[in-house]
Design an enzyme around this catalytic site. Structure first.
Site, mmCIF file in Angstrom:
data_model
loop_
_atom_site.group_PDB
_atom_site.id
_atom_site.type_symbol
_atom_site.label_atom_id
_atom_site.label_comp_id
_atom_site.label_asym_id
_atom_site.label_seq_id
_atom_site.Cartn_x
_atom_site.Cartn_y
_atom_site.Cartn_z
ATOM 1 N N SER A 105 0.847 -1.196 0.000
ATOM 2 C CA SER A 105 0.000 0.000 0.000
ATOM 3 C C SER A 105 0.878 1.239 0.000
ATOM 4 C CB SER A 105 -0.888 0.003 1.248
ATOM 5 O OG SER A 105 -1.508 1.267 1.428
ATOM 6 N N TYR A 164 -4.791 -0.903 9.104
ATOM 7 C CA TYR A 164 -4.491 -1.356 7.744
ATOM 8 C C TYR A 164 -3.058 -1.021 7.343
ATOM 9 C CZ TYR A 164 -4.503 -1.334 2.631
ATOM 10 O OH TYR A 164 -4.192 -1.544 1.309
ATOM 11 N N LYS A 190 0.240 -3.521 6.609
ATOM 12 C CA LYS A 190 0.911 -3.539 5.309
ATOM 13 C C LYS A 190 2.397 -3.180 5.435
ATOM 14 C CE LYS A 190 -2.300 -4.687 2.307
ATOM 15 N NZ LYS A 190 -2.187 -5.847 1.388
ATOM 16 N N THR A 229 -11.840 0.348 -5.264
ATOM 17 C CA THR A 229 -12.340 -1.010 -5.037
ATOM 18 C C THR A 229 -13.160 -1.022 -3.756
ATOM 19 O OG1 THR A 229 -10.500 -1.761 -3.645
ATOM 20 C CG2 THR A 229 -10.191 -1.879 -6.037
#
Length: 267
Positions: free
Chosen positions: A149, A184, A188, A219
């Site tokens: 990411s 998140y 990552k 997405t």
């Protein structure tokens, strides 16, 4: 035994994973693509969609059930690939979650969200990779791709380029947007080191390893694709094409790095 390169995409029935499958189906090169999904029904539906959209594709797409939060599911997927093909040429560790917003919505506790983020994005991806290494070592040109990411870079975080990097206002509690996707992005960042570890562990075995940082994509990962578009998110096909370029050797001079479309992402 398939002569095509055999490629497995986790989380392949939706989002970036599905776009990656579609991008590969447009290649002149023929692949045997194993489209992985937690739900075999959804994976089969995605396979049918691909067949309808790309009837002339040189590649073959098949569904496989794999849930990277479930060790037994990973083991069953391994046994299926081993039994049918005896090797795996390319593993694309695409499956991932972004659940920070679930805390803000009261649907998850902070502990649940952080545990879920690390369990899927880091731990589950680690176990998936570890399980499939024996099949990758049967390949003449094995490749492992992790999905990173742009929010995971430590070097760029202090530059405050992204909205998630900007300092919060003084006081407590902070505004929801100021809290950001901490679970998140941290998971990552941890995954980036995991990728480096696999590049180290498998270097002598000739396994090529990368992470791909596809950019902010519209997405369902963040929960609302339309909102993401308004924030400048790109079509998922952009990220899928970067992955395909890595698969097809376009970034072989940058093994062990986090790959962006036009450069290498700083650590």
């Amino acid at each position: 035994m398939a002569s095509n390169e055999i490629l497995l995409v986790t989380g392949g029935n939706t989002g970036l994973g599905f776009e990656t499958v579609k991008s590969l189906c447009q290649s002149e090169k023929a692949y045997t693509i194993l489209l992985g999904g937690r739900s075999l029904e959804k994976a089969n539906a995605a396979v049918e969609n691909v067949r309808v959209d790309f009837p002339q594709s040189a590649s073959t797409v098949k569904a496989i059930q794999v849930d990277i939060e479930d060790d037994d599911s990973i083991s069953r997927a391994y046994e299926q690939v081993d039994s049918e093909y005896g090797r795996l040429d390319i593993l694309i560790n695409n499956a991932g979650v972004q659940v920070d917003q679930q805390v803000l919505g009261g649907k998850m506790t902070m502990r649940q969200a952080w545990n879920k983020s690390w369990d899927v994005n880091t731990t589950g991806t680690q176990l998936m990779t570890y399980t499939f290494v024996p099949l990758l070592l049967q390949s003449a040109n094995p490749r492992i791709i992790f999905i990173a990411s742009g929010t995971s870079t430590l070097a760029e975080q202090e530059k405050e380029t992204l909205w998630v990097d900007r300092p919060a206002q003084k006081g407590w509690p902070k505004q929801p947007m100021e809290m950001g996707p901490g679970a998140y992005r941290s998971s990552k960042t941890g995954m980036n080191m995991m990728m480096r570890e696999w590049a180290r562990i498998l270097k002598a075995d000739g396994v090529k390893v990368w992470a791909v940082s596809p950019g902010m994509l519209a997405t369902g990962l963040g929960g609302n694709p339309e909102l993401l578009k308004k924030m400048g998110a790109l079509d998922p096909q952009v990220g899928a094409d970067i992955i395909r370029d890595v698969v097809e050797g376009g970034r072989d001079h940058e093994i062990g790095k986090v790959i962006r479309k036009d450069n290498v992402q700083p650590w």
